[in-house]
Design a protein around this motif. Sequence first.
Motif, PDB file in Angstrom:
ATOM      1  N   ARG A 285       0.914  -0.615  -0.072  1.00  0.00           N
ATOM      2  CA  ARG A 285      -0.211  -0.411  -0.179  1.00  0.00           C
ATOM      3  C   ARG A 285       0.913   1.287  -0.067  1.00  0.00           C
ATOM      4  NH1 ARG A 285      -4.455  -1.174  -1.387  1.00  0.00           N
ATOM      5  NH2 ARG A 285      -5.560   0.576  -0.641  1.00  0.00           N
ATOM      6  N   ASN A 286       1.944   1.431   0.826  1.00  0.00           N
ATOM      7  CA  ASN A 286       2.846   2.237   0.269  1.00  0.00           C
ATOM      8  C   ASN A 286       4.565   2.505  -0.227  1.00  0.00           C
ATOM      9  OD1 ASN A 286       3.924   5.026   0.727  1.00  0.00           O
ATOM     10  ND2 ASN A 286       4.700   3.766   2.856  1.00  0.00           N
TER      11      ASN A 286
ATOM     12  N   ASN B  97       8.000   3.352  -3.610  1.00  0.00           N
ATOM     13  CA  ASN B  97       8.218   4.079  -4.468  1.00  0.00           C
ATOM     14  C   ASN B  97       8.100   3.539  -5.821  1.00  0.00           C
ATOM     15  OD1 ASN B  97       8.674   5.734  -2.191  1.00  0.00           O
ATOM     16  ND2 ASN B  97      11.420   5.718  -2.425  1.00  0.00           N
TER      17      ASN B  97
ATOM     18  N   ALA C 285       8.911   2.001   0.554  1.00  0.00           N
ATOM     19  CA  ALA C 285       8.683   3.190   0.082  1.00  0.00           C
ATOM     20  C   ALA C 285       9.913   3.881   1.477  1.00  0.00           C
ATOM     21  CB  ALA C 285       7.492   3.746   0.597  1.00  0.00           C
TER      22      ALA C 285
ATOM     23  N   GLY D 288       9.157   3.158   5.769  1.00  0.00           N
ATOM     24  CA  GLY D 288       7.804   2.319   5.515  1.00  0.00           C
ATOM     25  C   GLY D 288       8.014   1.003   6.072  1.00  0.00           C
TER      26      GLY D 288
ATOM     27  N   TYR E 157       7.359  -3.076   5.324  1.00  0.00           N
ATOM     28  CA  TYR E 157       6.141  -4.316   4.886  1.00  0.00           C
ATOM     29  C   TYR E 157       5.956  -6.061   5.427  1.00  0.00           C
ATOM     30  CZ  TYR E 157       7.009  -0.124   2.075  1.00  0.00           C
ATOM     31  OH  TYR E 157       6.687   0.836   2.071  1.00  0.00           O
TER      32      TYR E 157
END
Length: 584
Positions: free
Chosen positions: A125-126, A128, A159, A162, A164
């Motif tokens: 969801r987040n 680069n 990103a 962040g 994950y």
Amino acid sequence: MYREYRIRRLLWTSSEQLLQLAASNTSSLNASVITNGTSPHLTEPAPLNGFGPLISFFLSISALRDWAKLLIIGSFFETCRRLLATVWSSTIDSFFLSASFEDHDDSYKWMMIWLSKQPSWKNVRNVNISTGERFSGNVPNSEGEPDSSGMPKVSYLPALSGSYTLWYKYRWMRITRVSEPIPGWGPNHRDSLNISIFTRNHDILNTILQDAKKAYQDAQGSSITVYVSDSSNSWRELATRRKRPLDSIILDPGIRELVVEDAQDFLASKGWYAERGIPFRRGYLLYGAPGSGKTSLIHSIAGELELDVFIISLSRSGLDDTGLSELISDLPERCIALMEDIDAALHNSLSREDAPTPPSQTAELIPSSPRTPTHTTSRVSLSGLLNALDGIGAQEGRILFATTNKYSSLDPALCRPGRMDLHVEFKLASRYQADELFKRFYLPSSPKTPAYDDQEPKSNPAQSHPTGSIRDGGSTNLIDLGAPDDTADSPPSSPPACSEKSERAAPTYTGTRHRGHAPKLSSDQLSALAAQFASAIPEREVSMAVLQGYLMSQKSRPREAAREVSAWLQKELATKKAQNDTKS
């Protein structure tokens, strides 16, 4: 409120008792002085037994006893809590395997490319967004069809700041990318990638590293990476360049094979150097006329040996001996260090005594080098360069390539074995090179590239070969494109759609028009035209770059290229001679 009142009352009572105890001790001391009739300063000091009543007094206070109990009990429970937390953290950590990757290390790039190739990464969801060629392009198209537009593929990357989670071979992983600023001026920062794997087996980390390395090698399969140094004397990635096939470098027979085979043998001889205590380094000095293929050969060798190229610019502003030593010592073990035009980079420093300019080749088509010294802000000295190349801090395992157009102007100390082990001369073009260049230039197009006739079957000759003139490489030879090559080379014509377009004047322009493809020639036709072209080229008088520029002006006209080269060459030589006479 009642609790605060009790505390205040307790403190007041304790204070009164302490004052009474101090007063009683003072009265006892005065009584003893009066009884003995001596001065208190002349008496022997009393034994240190005054703490007993004080301790007894504190223990007689019930509140202090309660506070001591609470302190002991609280300390015990806090110790137990910290012990349990440590045990719990150690137990949990024993089931996780953690690793950190810094952005200045190659493993960081391995992991970033490996993550971009994970199928589950497209669901995060987040992210680069990156359009780098080395990444896999893990963003699916909206229509579920491959993108044939030629645009760069889009990839999802972790990103900054962040976390994950993903699964890899039935093991849970957590990935965190962190960026920390570097003290100093500018927007410098240091990135790191941290991963935690729920496993007790270290082999899974080795497997991930091997997969990441393989993914990086696959991504680099058709390209090499070029690095340059910045003002802080650190290496940074400049660009990614596609590999150049070795057979695209047209040199005299044996030169290409000599350098490539020597470099391959060097890379495979690390043990031999270690057994004999010889520094594991190799240097190549490529010298000769400009435009003869020195840099092109280095590019091709880098792709053949799968080595990245690190460009060392000796004329960089602010570079000094210390900075040069840092750059060379920070080179990776397997790489190509490139110093181009080493004679011009430090014109005043690379020679201990002034050396005359070597005599030029006969009627060579090369702009003369300026005789005035080049002023640069670099502070690199010859001794600093020599120490950086083979000093105690020099990196081993690297291959150094240096190019120069003035071989005789270099200091002998720079050219000795150990610094420049193999010296290879590059001469101006021979007839053999001209023949091979012509054949390669007019090879049939790739099957993926449609023929010119198929692309524009209805175009007229005016569109295919507009009336105009082009100028080859700044020369005075104008090539008329108004007349078609011949009926075999020109696409089928069609009547003009409008009489006004037929009467309209064709554009006039200068340069090489990049349109159209050469007609398909048989091998016999191509060999005959190549022989005709090569026979008109004098030995060792023009460079390969000049010949390639001429062929680019005749990109779709091989017959004219072979037929008109003599006239073009005569004009070029006459112009060059006139320029030399004017300068002299």
